[in-house]
Design a protein around this motif. Structure first.
Motif, PDB file in Angstrom:
ATOM      1  N   LEU A 206      39.053 -28.406 -12.288  1.00 34.43           N
ATOM      2  CA  LEU A 206      38.634 -27.062 -11.894  1.00 34.43           C
ATOM      3  C   LEU A 206      37.329 -26.689 -12.575  1.00 34.43           C
ATOM      4  O   LEU A 206      37.157 -26.899 -13.781  1.00 34.43           O
ATOM      5  N   GLY A 207      36.415 -26.127 -11.800  1.00 30.56           N
ATOM      6  CA  GLY A 207      35.162 -25.625 -12.344  1.00 30.56           C
ATOM      7  C   GLY A 207      35.116 -24.110 -12.257  1.00 30.56           C
ATOM      8  O   GLY A 207      35.563 -23.521 -11.271  1.00 30.56           O
ATOM      9  N   VAL A 208      34.589 -23.469 -13.301  1.00 33.78           N
ATOM     10  CA  VAL A 208      34.465 -22.015 -13.364  1.00 33.78           C
ATOM     11  C   VAL A 208      32.977 -21.693 -13.400  1.00 33.78           C
ATOM     12  O   VAL A 208      32.272 -22.089 -14.332  1.00 33.78           O
ATOM     13  N   TRP A 222      33.804 -26.875 -16.744  1.00 31.49           N
ATOM     14  CA  TRP A 222      34.890 -27.689 -16.219  1.00 31.49           C
ATOM     15  C   TRP A 222      36.113 -27.592 -17.109  1.00 31.49           C
ATOM     16  O   TRP A 222      36.018 -27.613 -18.335  1.00 31.49           O
ATOM     17  N   VAL A 223      37.283 -27.482 -16.474  1.00 35.14           N
ATOM     18  CA  VAL A 223      38.552 -27.391 -17.187  1.00 35.14           C
ATOM     19  C   VAL A 223      39.301 -28.698 -16.970  1.00 35.14           C
ATOM     20  O   VAL A 223      39.681 -29.027 -15.839  1.00 35.14           O
ATOM     21  N   ASP A 224      39.524 -29.440 -18.024  1.00 39.02           N
ATOM     22  CA  ASP A 224      40.211 -30.724 -17.942  1.00 39.02           C
ATOM     23  C   ASP A 224      41.700 -30.487 -17.694  1.00 39.02           C
ATOM     24  O   ASP A 224      42.362 -29.808 -18.493  1.00 39.02           O
ATOM     25  N   PRO A 225      42.267 -31.039 -16.609  1.00 36.29           N
ATOM     26  CA  PRO A 225      43.687 -30.814 -16.335  1.00 36.29           C
ATOM     27  C   PRO A 225      44.603 -31.433 -17.388  1.00 36.29           C
ATOM     28  O   PRO A 225      45.783 -31.059 -17.482  1.00 36.29           O
ATOM     29  N   ASP A 226      44.094 -32.387 -18.172  1.00 42.53           N
ATOM     30  CA  ASP A 226      44.907 -33.013 -19.208  1.00 42.53           C
ATOM     31  C   ASP A 226      44.815 -32.299 -20.551  1.00 42.53           C
ATOM     32  O   ASP A 226      45.444 -32.714 -21.523  1.00 42.53           O
ATOM     33  N   SER A 227      44.010 -31.222 -20.604  1.00 44.20           N
ATOM     34  CA  SER A 227      43.841 -30.490 -21.860  1.00 44.20           C
ATOM     35  C   SER A 227      44.838 -29.338 -21.936  1.00 44.20           C
ATOM     36  O   SER A 227      45.639 -29.124 -21.028  1.00 44.20           O
ATOM     37  N   GLU A 228      44.767 -28.607 -23.039  1.00 45.74           N
ATOM     38  CA  GLU A 228      45.592 -27.408 -23.201  1.00 45.74           C
ATOM     39  C   GLU A 228      45.007 -26.224 -22.448  1.00 45.74           C
ATOM     40  O   GLU A 228      45.552 -25.129 -22.485  1.00 45.74           O
ATOM     41  N   GLY A 229      43.889 -26.447 -21.768  1.00 44.77           N
ATOM     42  CA  GLY A 229      43.243 -25.375 -21.026  1.00 44.77           C
ATOM     43  C   GLY A 229      42.093 -24.765 -21.797  1.00 44.77           C
ATOM     44  O   GLY A 229      41.726 -25.215 -22.886  1.00 44.77           O
ATOM     45  N   VAL A 230      41.509 -23.716 -21.225  1.00 45.46           N
ATOM     46  CA  VAL A 230      40.398 -23.014 -21.870  1.00 45.46           C
ATOM     47  C   VAL A 230      40.681 -21.520 -21.867  1.00 45.46           C
ATOM     48  O   VAL A 230      41.441 -21.023 -21.043  1.00 45.46           O
ATOM     49  N   ASP A 240      35.512 -25.847 -25.597  1.00 46.58           N
ATOM     50  CA  ASP A 240      35.389 -25.758 -24.141  1.00 46.58           C
ATOM     51  C   ASP A 240      35.610 -24.349 -23.612  1.00 46.58           C
ATOM     52  O   ASP A 240      35.648 -24.132 -22.404  1.00 46.58           O
ATOM     53  N   ASP A 241      35.785 -23.378 -24.515  1.00 45.10           N
ATOM     54  CA  ASP A 241      36.027 -22.004 -24.090  1.00 45.10           C
ATOM     55  C   ASP A 241      34.771 -21.391 -23.479  1.00 45.10           C
ATOM     56  O   ASP A 241      33.655 -21.887 -23.675  1.00 45.10           O
ATOM     57  N   ILE A 242      34.959 -20.301 -22.743  1.00 46.93           N
ATOM     58  CA  ILE A 242      33.874 -19.697 -21.970  1.00 46.93           C
ATOM     59  C   ILE A 242      33.592 -18.293 -22.498  1.00 46.93           C
ATOM     60  O   ILE A 242      34.407 -17.383 -22.334  1.00 46.93           O
ATOM     61  N   PHE A 312      33.548 -14.720 -11.745  1.00 41.18           N
ATOM     62  CA  PHE A 312      33.490 -16.172 -11.668  1.00 41.18           C
ATOM     63  C   PHE A 312      34.034 -16.626 -10.317  1.00 41.18           C
ATOM     64  O   PHE A 312      34.926 -15.993  -9.755  1.00 41.18           O
ATOM     65  N   ILE A 313      33.506 -17.723  -9.811  1.00 41.89           N
ATOM     66  CA  ILE A 313      34.059 -18.416  -8.652  1.00 41.89           C
ATOM     67  C   ILE A 313      34.672 -19.728  -9.140  1.00 41.89           C
ATOM     68  O   ILE A 313      34.083 -20.412  -9.982  1.00 41.89           O
ATOM     69  N   LEU A 314      35.838 -20.081  -8.615  1.00 42.70           N
ATOM     70  CA  LEU A 314      36.493 -21.330  -8.966  1.00 42.70           C
ATOM     71  C   LEU A 314      36.149 -22.403  -7.938  1.00 42.70           C
ATOM     72  O   LEU A 314      36.217 -22.165  -6.732  1.00 42.70           O
ATOM     73  N   ILE A 315      35.755 -23.561  -8.425  1.00 45.85           N
ATOM     74  CA  ILE A 315      35.452 -24.682  -7.553  1.00 45.85           C
ATOM     75  C   ILE A 315      36.245 -25.883  -8.011  1.00 45.85           C
ATOM     76  O   ILE A 315      36.867 -25.882  -9.079  1.00 45.85           O
ATOM     77  N   GLU A 316      36.224 -26.945  -7.217  1.00 43.08           N
ATOM     78  CA  GLU A 316      36.926 -28.166  -7.575  1.00 43.08           C
ATOM     79  C   GLU A 316      35.932 -29.307  -7.610  1.00 43.08           C
ATOM     80  O   GLU A 316      35.007 -29.381  -6.794  1.00 43.08           O
ATOM     81  N   GLY A 317      36.108 -30.195  -8.594  1.00 45.40           N
ATOM     82  CA  GLY A 317      35.197 -31.320  -8.732  1.00 45.40           C
ATOM     83  C   GLY A 317      35.927 -32.563  -9.159  1.00 45.40           C
ATOM     84  O   GLY A 317      37.147 -32.564  -9.336  1.00 45.40           O
ATOM     85  N   SER A 318      35.199 -33.651  -9.355  1.00 48.92           N
ATOM     86  CA  SER A 318      35.810 -34.910  -9.722  1.00 48.92           C
ATOM     87  C   SER A 318      36.079 -34.987 -11.212  1.00 48.92           C
ATOM     88  O   SER A 318      35.452 -34.279 -12.010  1.00 48.92           O
TER      89      SER A 318
END
Length: 322
Positions: A206-208, A222-230, A240-242, A312-318
């Motif tokens: 996920l991209g913010v 970018w928010v890593d799906p394997d992380s604890e999040g941001v 990785d916080d915003i 913010f707009i949420l997008i999806e990426g690789s």
């Protein structure tokens, strides 16, 4: 007026220059207020060298970022209070607490922002903290000026915004006895609209993206799906916080993470924010206000509104974008 080459200054150089031009404190006097009395390897303390213009210039004021040693300085809170006393209690040209706040948080403090930006620090985080100290609720103007000066001194001496904000927030908690409240949002009328069209689904990264006045104003966070999040907030300091938000966004406003259970989905939690969180559906444009402390499912194409003006707009990426 600050010098035209203010952006070429180090944060420490900006600290000395701003205090000289706007506070009437000479380099020699400021050095005596902020340098440590602890002896160095040669037995002399940095403070004992305050009158040595060459040493102060070479090793403190004009020293390259990264070469200024932390042990040169006394505790930042103590240094800030000494500067506050000098500015507020001087017989001639004494400055009010409001004037001290204006020096640090206003245009005259812009050289510090430029210097921090030049050494690749997160100036948005620094400015967010200053907004709270200037406009947040719960403190007298004197306490606000003290808090802002602590952050200003810490940033100037360390050239590390994340560390300085953490230090200043701890100072507010431990010395002033609490935390500055989030400034109240000013009502702003904005149309709620989602993003039309399907976005690419690639490994659920996920991209913010920050939007200002309808235009993209940031690269994707970018928010890593394997992380604890941001976390998103005015004073978040995680790697990785915003912190790319406006001043009415809470210090820790919202959290985004990927829940791999039941097929997987992206979730957003409002972290008991002051001015609220709204998720605008990318499918139908319907706004959903996320209650304080509650969690909502989010999708690429959705729009996030934090406070009155942060969008913010949420997008999806690789996955390789993380």
């Amino acid at each position: 007026m600050l010098p035209m080459n203010a952006s070429d200054q180090t944060p420490c150089g900006a600290l000395f220059e701003i205090m000289k031009r706007s506070g009437g404190i000479s380099h020699k006097e400021l050095a005596s207020l902020i340098l440590s009395e602890r002896p160095l390897s040669d037995g002399r303390s940095p403070m004992s060298r305050a009158s040595d213009r060459t040493w102060v210039s070479r090793f403190v004021v004009h020293a390259p970022v990264g070469s200024v040693q932390a042990r040169y300085f006394r505790d930042f809170g103590v240094a800030a209070r000494r500067i506050m006393d000098r500015l507020h209690a001087q017989r001639r040209g004494a400055l009010s607490f409001e004037q001290i706040l204006d020096i640090v948080c206003g245009e005259r403090g812009a050289a510090m922002v430029a210097a921090l930006d030049a050494c690749r620090q997160d100036v948005r985080l620094y400015q967010n903290a200053l907004v709270r100290m200037r406009d947040g609720e719960g403190y007298t103007v004197g306490e606000r000026a003290e808090a802002a000066l602590v952050l200003f001194v810490a940033a100037g001496c360390s050239a590390d915004v994340g560390y300085s904000v953490d230090y200043a927030m701890s100072y507010i908690r431990d010395v002033l006895g609490g935390q500055l409240g989030t400034p109240t949002s000013r009502p702003v009328r904005v149309a709620c609209a989602g993003m039309d069209g399907a976005l690419v689904d690639a490994n659920r990264t996920l991209g913010v993206v920050r939007i200002i006045e309808g235009c993209i104003s940031s690269d994707p966070y970018w928010v890593d799906p394997d992380s604890e999040g941001v976390e998103i907030g005015a004073l978040v300091t995680g790697p990785d916080d915003i912190a790319d938000v406006d001043g009415d966004v809470s210090a820790r406003h919202a959290r985004i993470w990927f829940d791999g259970a039941a097929g997987g989905c992206w979730l957003l939690q409002d972290l008991d924010s002051t001015n609220g969180t709204i998720v605008v559906s990318g499918d139908d444009g319907e706004p959903l206000r996320v209650a304080s402390g509650e969690t909502a499912q989010i999708h690429p194409g959705d729009e996030l509104r934090l406070g009155a003006t942060t969008v913010f707009i949420l997008i999806e990426g690789s996955a390789d974008m993380v």
